[in-house]
Write a protein that holds these residues in place. Structure first.
Motif, short mmCIF file in Angstrom:
data_model
loop_
_atom_site.label_atom_id
_atom_site.label_comp_id
_atom_site.label_asym_id
_atom_site.label_seq_id
_atom_site.Cartn_x
_atom_site.Cartn_y
_atom_site.Cartn_z
N ASN A 47 56.67 22.04 0.92
CA ASN A 47 55.29 22.51 0.74
C ASN A 47 55.26 23.91 0.16
OD1 ASN A 47 53.91 20.26 1.57
ND2 ASN A 47 53.95 20.83 3.73
N VAL A 48 56.07 24.80 0.75
CA VAL A 48 56.06 26.19 0.26
C VAL A 48 56.53 26.23 -1.20
CG1 VAL A 48 57.15 28.44 0.52
CG2 VAL A 48 56.30 27.23 2.52
N LEU A 49 57.57 25.47 -1.52
CA LEU A 49 58.06 25.46 -2.90
C LEU A 49 56.95 25.01 -3.84
CD1 LEU A 49 61.68 24.04 -2.50
CD2 LEU A 49 60.99 26.38 -3.00
N HIS A 50 56.24 23.95 -3.46
CA HIS A 50 55.13 23.48 -4.28
C HIS A 50 54.08 24.58 -4.47
CE1 HIS A 50 55.70 18.88 -3.97
NE2 HIS A 50 55.84 19.27 -5.21
N LEU A 51 53.77 25.26 -3.36
CA LEU A 51 52.66 26.22 -3.41
C LEU A 51 53.02 27.47 -4.21
CD1 LEU A 51 51.32 25.78 0.21
CD2 LEU A 51 50.24 25.08 -1.94
N VAL A 52 54.30 27.79 -4.33
CA VAL A 52 54.64 28.95 -5.15
C VAL A 52 54.96 28.51 -6.59
CG1 VAL A 52 55.43 30.34 -3.22
CG2 VAL A 52 57.09 29.01 -4.54
N GLY A 53 54.65 27.26 -6.92
CA GLY A 53 54.71 26.85 -8.32
C GLY A 53 55.94 26.06 -8.73
N ALA A 54 56.61 25.41 -7.78
CA ALA A 54 57.77 24.60 -8.16
C ALA A 54 57.31 23.24 -8.66
CB ALA A 54 58.70 24.43 -6.97
N GLU A 55 57.95 22.77 -9.72
CA GLU A 55 57.68 21.42 -10.19
C GLU A 55 58.51 20.43 -9.37
OE1 GLU A 55 58.61 21.45 -14.32
OE2 GLU A 55 56.94 22.76 -14.82
N ASP A 56 58.04 19.18 -9.35
CA ASP A 56 58.77 18.14 -8.62
C ASP A 56 60.21 18.07 -9.08
OD1 ASP A 56 56.74 17.45 -7.02
OD2 ASP A 56 56.24 15.56 -8.02
#
Ligand SMILES: Nc1ncnc2c1ncn2[C@@H]1O[C@H](COP(=O)(O)OP(=O)(O)OP(=O)(O)O)[C@@H](O)[C@H]1O
Ligand SMILES: [Mg+2]
Lengths: 386, 227
Positions: free
Chosen positions: A284-293
């Motif tokens: 979740n955190v990775l997604h929220l700081v802008g990580a792509e799948d």
């Protein structure tokens, strides 16, 4: 309804109108930390002041005062820039040691071990059956039973003469009386008085592997005329049955191998899911700081591939050890007469180079399987989360 | 330079949201956030401030209405677009959401790392920022050993490292004493002067009284904007 229509229209036109604007916006981003910008750096000082006011004076002067209290080790450590040391190894984004991660390794170890044992067993059976068939089909025997009123030695001689004249047979070896008795010894023991027993005699015919099969029908007919007590045994029925059985065993083994590999894939998928459940917050955190799948999947991929490789190598290493131990045990045992019989029937337990190659291949197949299965599972899981 | 009509960073139109089958937490919300603007987002506890910020971040999808983010209709944003849009937003979570298995340095560097940048390309920038927020000595410890205020500053540093156009701060002064809260407010004001649009969610009235800014007030699912 109408507002919805309006807004979607609006959004669409805004989209089109804003495409160049977006680039503009990126360029006009606040230049807080653009190092080359002197104005920004002045601002930075000002901002730093806000955070540091009412705090102890900044460290630099204090540090020189502290130097003499430092140990030699500290000085050495400080002489290497901290930031450089960090570059050597960044912490993996997926934590290394999680319980479910360990479960995945253990699952892979066990599955690889089973798959390797199966592959090795299949290889042993295949090799043994090939050597049986080869030995058996390269030879034929004429058996001459003793009968009162007939001269056994003369019969053996006649039969040998007959066989020598047949094309495709390149060796005829009549067994002497002593040799024939010795053949029976393992079964009957040496204490028996063979002299008083009607021991049949054998003539072994070896076939020329390059020539076509000899004309067995005519040989049989002529034998029956000249030596009615002789029978020709060409082993073919026996070898055909053996081949069928060995083939069936190999097929069963390959099926077992396929099932083990499928089970491995499923187990890896479940273990991956389990391992990912514990990392939900990280994802979740990775997604929220802008990580792509793709980025997240790559991180997991690397992690799980390493685990799969480790598990695969340990598992097949154990399998190799097991085969080495079995080979050593059986060669020890083969030194005894019973062992020789077993070896004659089943071959040795020593795995040939092809077998070890198969075991190593299994390790890589499992590692590859891990990579594919985890990638698919990770992607599906990421989609579920979002 | 900009068309004032469509250059808003964020625009909500008649947005409603309910969690599962529960009641609507937000009803008919309409407002916008302009570039380089400063606003407090306020309202009593449980009024939906965090929920609203989650909607801006696209962490939640609205049950009705339209959200426009960087002039893109949120319904048309794909997963990869979303990652790119989020890189233009800095977010300070109410509960920080720092990753405990990484060091403070790595946490702050995370938004750059997930962009696939090499560590050497951002190392100095991150170290400088950490010194700047007063964590220069603490950068190699995991966040779990940091005090509440230090975690807060680490979370702020992580939000600022990407030089965001829009900073969403959820109760950024919730865990610190009043003097540090004042300093943090001044920090946000200065950042705003440098060009970052700021949404500061808080229910601390003494904090809001210290700086005269636009207020977006949430109450009973409705929004009231005081310019
Ligand atoms: N995941 C969730 N599932 C169901 N209900 C939720 C969830 N998150 C929040 N809520 C509910 O939505 C409402 C708004 O919550 P939210 O966290 O947005 O409030 P808030 O204004 O941020 O409060 P606070 O000031 O205490 O942080 C609350 O009534 C809360 O119970
Ligand atoms: Mg909240």
């Amino acid at each position: 309804m109408s507002s919805n229509d309006m807004s979607s229209n609006d959004g669409g036109s805004a989209n089109r109108a804003e495409t160049p604007q977006q680039g503009n916006a990126v360029r006009s981003r606040p230049a807080i930390r653009r190092a080359s910008d002197p104005a920004a750096s002045a601002n930075r000082e000002a901002l730093a002041g806000i955070l540091h006011e009412e705090r102890a004076p900044p460290e630099p002067p204090a540090r020189t005062g502290r130097t003499r209290h430092k140990t030699l080790l500290d000085v050495l450590k400080d002489s290497v820039p901290r930031a450089r040391r960090r570059d050597e190894r960044q912490t993996a984004l997926v934590p290394e040691a999680s319980i479910s991660g360990r479960a995945l390794v253990i699952v892979v170890v066990i599955m690889t071990f089973l798959a390797s044992m199966t592959a090795g067993a299949v290889e042993l059976i295949a090799t043994a059956s090939a050597s049986w068939s080869a030995d058996v089909t390269r030879e034929m025997t004429i058996q001459i039973r003793p009968r009162s009123g007939r001269d056994l030695d003369a019969d053996v001689k006649t039969a040998s003469e007959l066989a020598r004249g047949v094309g495709g047979i390149d060796g005829v070896r009549p067994y002497s009386k002593e040799e024939s008795e010795r053949l029976l010894e393992p079964w009957l023991g040496s204490a028996l008085p063979f002299d008083q027993m009607p021991v049949p005699r054998i003539v072994v015919l070896s076939l020329d592997p390059k020539a076509s099969l000899p004309d067995l029908a005519s040989l049989k007919r002529r034998l029956a005329e000249a030596v009615p007590t002789a029978t020709l045994d060409d082993h073919r029925q026996w070898s055909a049955r053996l081949a069928t059985m060995a083939g069936a065993l190999v097929l069963v083994g390959l099926t077992a191998l396929a099932l083990v590999l499928i089970a491995t894939g499923l187990a890896i998928a479940f273990a991956t899911r389990g391992a990912m459940a514990g990392t939900r917050e990280i994802i979740n955190v990775l997604h929220l700081v802008g990580a792509e799948d793709r980025f997240i999947a790559d991180e997991f991929q690397r992690h799980f591939l390493m685990m799969g490789l480790r598990g695969g190598l340990i598992g097949s290493g154990l399998a190799v050890l097991a085969f080495l131990a079995a080979g050593a045990l059986s060669s020890r045992w083969n030194a005894t007469p019973q062992g020789e019989q077993i070896e004659a029937l089943f071959g040795t337990f020593a795995l040939g180079p092809r077998g070890y190659l198969a075991v190593i291949c299994i390790a890589f197949v499992v590692a590859g399987l891990t990579a594919i299965v985890t990638r698919r599972t990770v992607y599906r899981n990421l989609r579920d989360i979002t | 330079m900009r068309h004032s009509g469509c250059s808003n960073l964020v625009r909500f139109e008649n947005v409603g949201l309910r969690y599962g089958m529960g009641p609507e937490v937000l009803r008919d919300i309409s407002f916008h956030i302009a570039p380089r603007s400063f606003q407090f987002l306020t309202g009593p506890s449980g009024s939906g401030k965090t929920t609203l910020l989650k909607l801006v971040l696209q962490q939640l999808r609205p049950t009705r209405g339209t959200i426009t983010l960087f002039s893109r209709n949120s319904a048309s944003i794909t997963q990869d677009d979303l990652a790119n849009l989020r890189r233009r937003i800095g977010i300070i979570f109410q509960d920080f959401r720092l990753l405990d298995h990484l060091t403070t340095y790595e946490n702050v560097a995370l938004p750059l790392r997930v962009q696939g940048k090499s560590e050497s390309s951002y190392r100095n920038e991150v170290v400088e920022l950490l010194r700047w927020v007063g964590l220069g000595e603490r950068m190699h410890v995991p966040p779990i050993v940091l005090s509440g205020g230090e975690k807060q500053r680490a979370a702020i540093a992580r939000a600022l490292i990407v030089r965001p156009e829009l900073l969403l701060a959820d109760e950024p002064t919730g865990n610190v004493d009043p003097p540090l809260a004042r300093r943090l407010l001044r920090l946000f004001v200065e950042l705003n002067k440098l060009g970052t649009a700021i949404v500061l969610a808080t229910h601390d009235f003494t904090l809001m009284d210290q700086f005269d800014a636009r207020r977006i007030v949430l109450a009973e699912g409705q929004v009231h904007v005081f310019e």
